[in-house]
Design an enzyme around this catalytic site. Sequence first.
Site, mmCIF file in Angstrom:
data_model
loop_
_atom_site.group_PDB
_atom_site.id
_atom_site.type_symbol
_atom_site.label_atom_id
_atom_site.label_comp_id
_atom_site.label_asym_id
_atom_site.label_seq_id
_atom_site.Cartn_x
_atom_site.Cartn_y
_atom_site.Cartn_z
ATOM 1 N N ARG A 136 8.338 3.370 -46.960
ATOM 2 C CA ARG A 136 9.758 3.681 -47.119
ATOM 3 C C ARG A 136 10.218 4.636 -46.034
ATOM 4 O O ARG A 136 9.540 5.611 -45.714
ATOM 5 C CB ARG A 136 10.033 4.335 -48.480
ATOM 6 C CG ARG A 136 11.535 4.589 -48.719
ATOM 7 C CD ARG A 136 11.782 5.463 -49.918
ATOM 8 N NE ARG A 136 11.294 6.818 -49.779
ATOM 9 C CZ ARG A 136 11.902 7.780 -49.063
ATOM 10 N NH1 ARG A 136 13.003 7.531 -48.406
ATOM 11 N NH2 ARG A 136 11.377 8.985 -49.002
ATOM 12 N N VAL A 137 11.364 4.306 -45.459
ATOM 13 C CA VAL A 137 12.093 5.231 -44.599
ATOM 14 C C VAL A 137 13.487 5.345 -45.191
ATOM 15 O O VAL A 137 13.903 4.513 -45.995
ATOM 16 C CB VAL A 137 12.143 4.776 -43.119
ATOM 17 C CG1 VAL A 137 10.765 4.875 -42.486
ATOM 18 C CG2 VAL A 137 12.700 3.374 -42.991
ATOM 19 N N SER A 138 14.233 6.358 -44.776
ATOM 20 C CA SER A 138 15.519 6.630 -45.416
ATOM 21 C C SER A 138 16.685 5.835 -44.879
ATOM 22 O O SER A 138 17.715 5.720 -45.541
ATOM 23 C CB SER A 138 15.841 8.124 -45.304
ATOM 24 O OG SER A 138 14.863 8.852 -45.996
ATOM 25 N N SER A 139 16.569 5.268 -43.683
ATOM 26 C CA SER A 139 17.705 4.526 -43.135
ATOM 27 C C SER A 139 17.233 3.334 -42.310
ATOM 28 O O SER A 139 16.073 3.259 -41.899
ATOM 29 C CB SER A 139 18.585 5.442 -42.279
ATOM 30 O OG SER A 139 17.865 5.899 -41.157
ATOM 31 N N GLN A 159 15.454 3.806 -38.802
ATOM 32 C CA GLN A 159 14.174 4.501 -38.709
ATOM 33 C C GLN A 159 13.029 3.495 -38.625
ATOM 34 O O GLN A 159 13.101 2.402 -39.169
ATOM 35 C CB GLN A 159 13.970 5.431 -39.898
ATOM 36 C CG GLN A 159 14.877 6.644 -39.854
ATOM 37 C CD GLN A 159 14.664 7.545 -41.060
ATOM 38 O OE1 GLN A 159 14.574 7.071 -42.182
ATOM 39 N NE2 GLN A 159 14.592 8.841 -40.811
#
Length: 185
Positions: free
Chosen positions: A8-11, A14
Site C-alpha cells: 500500500r502507498v497513499s497516492s 507513489q
Amino acid sequence: MQNIAYVRVSSLDQNTERQLSDCGVALDKTFTDKLSGATTERPELLAMLDYAREGDCIHVHSIDRLARSLVDLQGLISQLNTKGVAVHFHKESLVFSGDANPMNDLLLNMLGAVAQFERATILERQREGIVKAKAAGKYKGRKANTANHDQIKKLLDSGMSVRKVALEIGCNPSTVQRVKAKARS
C-alpha cells in the site's frame, strides 16, 4: 499454502517497488492499494482478506502499510489469525500466526500506536498549511475527479454492488457511494 503480498502507498503517483522487492520470499499473489491507510475500506485489502485461506501467509513491508489505526491493525490481524492466516511484517521482523506471544503483541501495540500518531500529525500539519494558504489566497481546494463517474453509474445501474463497482473501477467504495447518492438527488 500461499505467500500473499499486501502493498500500500497513499497516492497514485507513489511507487510501490521498494516494498517487498527483496523480502526473500517467492510471492504467489500481490494485492496493491494506492489509498490512505486511514480506513480498512480499500478494494485490494478487502479482496486480499477474501482471498486468503488457512495456511497462507500475508507479507507486508511494515506495520503502517497495513493500517494507520491501532484498532484497525489489531482487528485485521485478529481476523486473519482466526482464519488460520499468518501475517509477516518484514521491516519489523514480526510474525503473527495466532500463537500467544506477549512480546510480539506489545511491539504491535507500540508500533501501531506510533503509526496512528504519525497519521494524526500529518493531518494536523496539513490543516495548518491549508489555513495559512487560505489566508494568503493561495488555496482553492482540490478539484473533484469525475472521470469515472459515468462508468460507476452504468455499473450501479446494471445491478452491481458498491463494493464490486469499487473493485472494478479501482476506487474507494466511498467514491461509489457518493456517486450513487448524487445520482439519486
